[in-house]
Design a protein around this motif. Structure first.
Motif, PDB file in Angstrom:
ATOM      1  N   ARG A  14       0.874  -1.172   0.000  1.00 36.77           N
ATOM      2  CA  ARG A  14       0.000   0.000   0.000  1.00 36.77           C
ATOM      3  C   ARG A  14       0.910   1.220   0.000  1.00 36.77           C
ATOM      4  N   TYR A  16       0.364   4.370   2.088  1.00 37.72           N
ATOM      5  CA  TYR A  16       0.523   4.230   3.535  1.00 37.72           C
ATOM      6  C   TYR A  16       1.904   3.695   3.926  1.00 37.72           C
ATOM      7  N   HIS A  17       2.784   3.514   2.950  1.00 37.95           N
ATOM      8  CA  HIS A  17       4.127   2.991   3.210  1.00 37.95           C
ATOM      9  C   HIS A  17       4.064   1.677   3.985  1.00 37.95           C
ATOM     10  N   SER A  18       3.166   0.787   3.547  1.00 40.59           N
ATOM     11  CA  SER A  18       2.992  -0.476   4.252  1.00 40.59           C
ATOM     12  C   SER A  18       2.903  -1.627   3.256  1.00 40.59           C
ATOM     13  N   GLU A  20       1.198   0.099   8.594  1.00 42.48           N
ATOM     14  CA  GLU A  20       0.918   1.488   8.188  1.00 42.48           C
ATOM     15  C   GLU A  20       1.529   2.445   9.193  1.00 42.48           C
ATOM     16  N   SER A  21       2.076   3.523   8.655  1.00 39.22           N
ATOM     17  CA  SER A  21       2.708   4.503   9.551  1.00 39.22           C
ATOM     18  C   SER A  21       1.776   5.650   9.851  1.00 39.22           C
TER      19      SER A  21
END
Length: 130
Positions: A71, A74-76, A129-130
């Motif tokens: 994703r 979301y940097h995930s 997610e961050s």
């Protein structure tokens, strides 16, 4: 980065991805090809036609199998890697079950050849997610 448990890895294989990449060696060179697959507790199955994949995998070749999702917004994401042995399925009862089952190859008729990868080792990582 989080390390995933064995059960989390199997669950991602079974329910969160349906296209993976199988890596193996052909003529001394690595090759990675996409396949749509079905994951069971102890193995991964896919359908293929005669050719490079089947001739290289049917007799017990060591392989790697990888699935992932990301994703970017979301940097995930997550990734699962399986190390195992590939063998062509030749048992008529198993073949009948697979041909009637839910996996429908995108590229090959289900009457073609089926390959099973044992799950000898499995590992995964997740970037929440961050």
């Amino acid at each position: 980065m989080e390390t995933l448990t064995h059960d989390e890895c199997v669950q991602l294989l079974q329910y969160q991805s349906f296209v993976g990449r199988v890596g193996f060696v052909v003529d001394g060179r690595p090759l990675v090809l996409p396949v749509n697959y079905l994951a069971e507790e102890d193995g991964i199955v896919f359908c293929t036609e005669s050719g490079t994949k089947l001739s290289s995998l049917s007799a017990g070749a060591p392989v790697a199998f990888e699935v992932d999702a990301s994703r970017p917004l979301y940097h995930s994401g997550w990734s699962v890697v399986v190390q195992g042995t590939a063998r062509e399925i030749v048992d008529p009862v198993q073949l009948d079950r697979l041909r009637r089952g839910p996996l429908k190859s995108w590229a090959v008729r289900p009457s073609e050849h089926w390959v099973r990868i044992s799950i000898d080792e499995i590992s995964g990582r997740k970037l929440p997610e961050s």
